[in-house]
Motif scaffolding. Structure first.
Motif, short mmCIF file in Angstrom:
data_model
loop_
_atom_site.label_atom_id
_atom_site.label_comp_id
_atom_site.label_asym_id
_atom_site.label_seq_id
_atom_site.Cartn_x
_atom_site.Cartn_y
_atom_site.Cartn_z
N UNK A 98 1.25 -1.26 0.01
CA UNK A 98 0.04 0.32 -0.07
C UNK A 98 1.42 1.71 -0.23
N UNK A 99 2.42 0.99 0.45
CA UNK A 99 2.92 2.12 0.44
C UNK A 99 3.67 2.36 -0.59
N UNK A 100 3.82 1.73 -1.49
CA UNK A 100 4.98 1.81 -2.35
C UNK A 100 4.60 3.02 -3.47
N UNK A 101 3.09 2.76 -3.82
CA UNK A 101 2.79 3.60 -4.99
C UNK A 101 2.73 5.20 -4.31
N UNK A 102 2.69 5.26 -3.34
CA UNK A 102 2.28 6.81 -1.95
C UNK A 102 4.52 7.26 -1.84
N UNK A 103 4.68 6.12 -1.48
CA UNK A 103 6.41 7.08 -1.32
C UNK A 103 7.05 7.11 -3.40
N UNK A 104 6.65 6.66 -3.99
CA UNK A 104 6.87 6.60 -5.36
C UNK A 104 6.41 7.92 -6.01
N UNK A 105 5.25 8.63 -5.75
CA UNK A 105 4.93 9.55 -5.56
C UNK A 105 5.09 11.17 -4.94
N UNK A 106 5.81 10.56 -4.32
CA UNK A 106 6.48 11.62 -3.18
C UNK A 106 6.35 12.19 -1.94
N UNK A 154 13.49 -5.70 3.45
CA UNK A 154 12.84 -6.53 1.75
C UNK A 154 11.79 -6.32 1.14
N UNK A 155 10.99 -6.68 2.07
CA UNK A 155 9.19 -6.53 1.66
C UNK A 155 9.19 -5.24 0.60
N UNK A 161 10.67 -3.02 -6.03
CA UNK A 161 11.03 -4.02 -7.27
C UNK A 161 9.37 -4.34 -8.95
N UNK A 162 8.61 -4.89 -7.87
CA UNK A 162 7.25 -4.98 -8.88
C UNK A 162 6.41 -4.46 -9.41
N UNK A 163 6.50 -3.32 -8.51
CA UNK A 163 5.69 -2.31 -9.06
C UNK A 163 6.03 -0.72 -8.62
N UNK A 164 6.31 -0.50 -10.56
CA UNK A 164 6.51 0.87 -10.62
C UNK A 164 5.47 1.59 -11.33
N UNK A 165 4.58 0.90 -11.02
CA UNK A 165 3.79 1.81 -11.31
C UNK A 165 2.73 2.30 -10.34
N UNK A 166 1.50 3.47 -11.20
CA UNK A 166 1.27 4.12 -9.88
C UNK A 166 -0.47 3.71 -10.29
N UNK A 167 -0.94 2.79 -8.70
CA UNK A 167 -2.30 2.32 -9.59
C UNK A 167 -3.38 3.20 -8.82
#
Length: 252
Positions: A98-106, A154-155, A161-167
């Motif tokens: 849940x946080x991967x797209x959040x920190x990828x967006x800034x 690690x998670x 690595x698996x989710x570089x898109x922001x759904x």
């Protein structure tokens, strides 16, 4: 930018070194320490970091949780114990998802880790949006600090690595997502006025009532404009004639 790992009252320099090693294994570099031991950055710490000097040399030290998290947008915590608070409890894998797209967006994300012996205090947990619990053998769920950091790191690394898109993302219009410093300022104002009005009674329940109110607003994503609106609401209720006075910071 990966989430920030925040260690509260770490007891031993060597545990900080092991934590730095676990972080850099997974690409995480931002480490914050709240009240670390004196002379924590020594030869033993560096040796146990196995070369993770970039993490140690750039680690920031703080006197309290508030200052260590002031610039963050979302705050989470790890705990192995059940607490009597209304909070979302998630696995490290779900957290990373849940946080991967959040920190990828800034957005700036932080994770609290408590002292090695006793874990986090309830007041610290009352400031977070959710709790991360590692699902292991219920009859033996003891981790050392660096092990817990490594599992979570690690998670995060795997999800990134698996989710570089922001759904999905939060559309917050023309206002940025509020930082913890802004939310804390509003809560200081709210609690200050409630105290003056006599709401925080009886005295022996005051700290629990304050913690519960912080817990409610810590679970909500608010923009800076929304925080300013709420502060204006409180000020208008207290001063219906429009006289605004900025509240004093509550003692810690």
């Amino acid at each position: 930018m990966f989430p920030v790992m925040i260690l509260i009252d770490p007891q031993l320099g060597r545990n900080i070194g092991n934590t730095a090693r676990a972080m850099l294994n997974c690409g995480l570099q931002e480490l914050r320490l709240v009240r670390p031991p004196l002379n924590w950055l020594n030869e033993n710490t560096r040796a146990l970091s196995a070369g993770a000097d970039i993490v140690l040399d750039n680690a920031q030290c703080f006197e309290n949780v508030e200052s260590a998290t002031a610039d963050l947008h979302r705050l989470y915590a790890t705990t192995a114990r059940h607490r009597d608070m209304v909070q979302e409890v998630m696995t490290p894998r779900h957290f990373a998802k849940i946080v991967t797209p959040l920190y990828q967006s800034g957005q700036r994300i932080g994770v609290l880790f408590g002292p090695e012996k006793c874990g986090l205090e309830n007041d610290d947990l009352g400031r977070v949006k959710g709790v991360i619990k590692i699902p292991v053998n219920p009859e033996f769920s003891s981790f050392n600090l660096s092990q817990a950091v490594l599992i979570l790191a690690y998670e995060i690394f795997l999800a990134s690595s698996l989710n570089d898109s922001r759904e999905s993302h939060l559309n917050h219009g023309n206002s940025d997502l509020a930082k913890k410093e802004e939310v804390d300022g509003f809560l200081d104002q709210l609690l200050d006025e409630l105290d003056k009005a006599g709401y925080l009674r009886p005295e022996h329940k005051k700290s629990i009532m304050q913690r519960n109110l912080r817990n409610i607003f810590s679970r909500i994503d608010m923009t800076s404009q929304e925080v300013r609106t709420l502060r204006g609401v409180v000020s208008s209720l207290v001063n219906p004639n429009g006289i605004f006075s900025r509240p004093r910071r509550r003692p810690r």
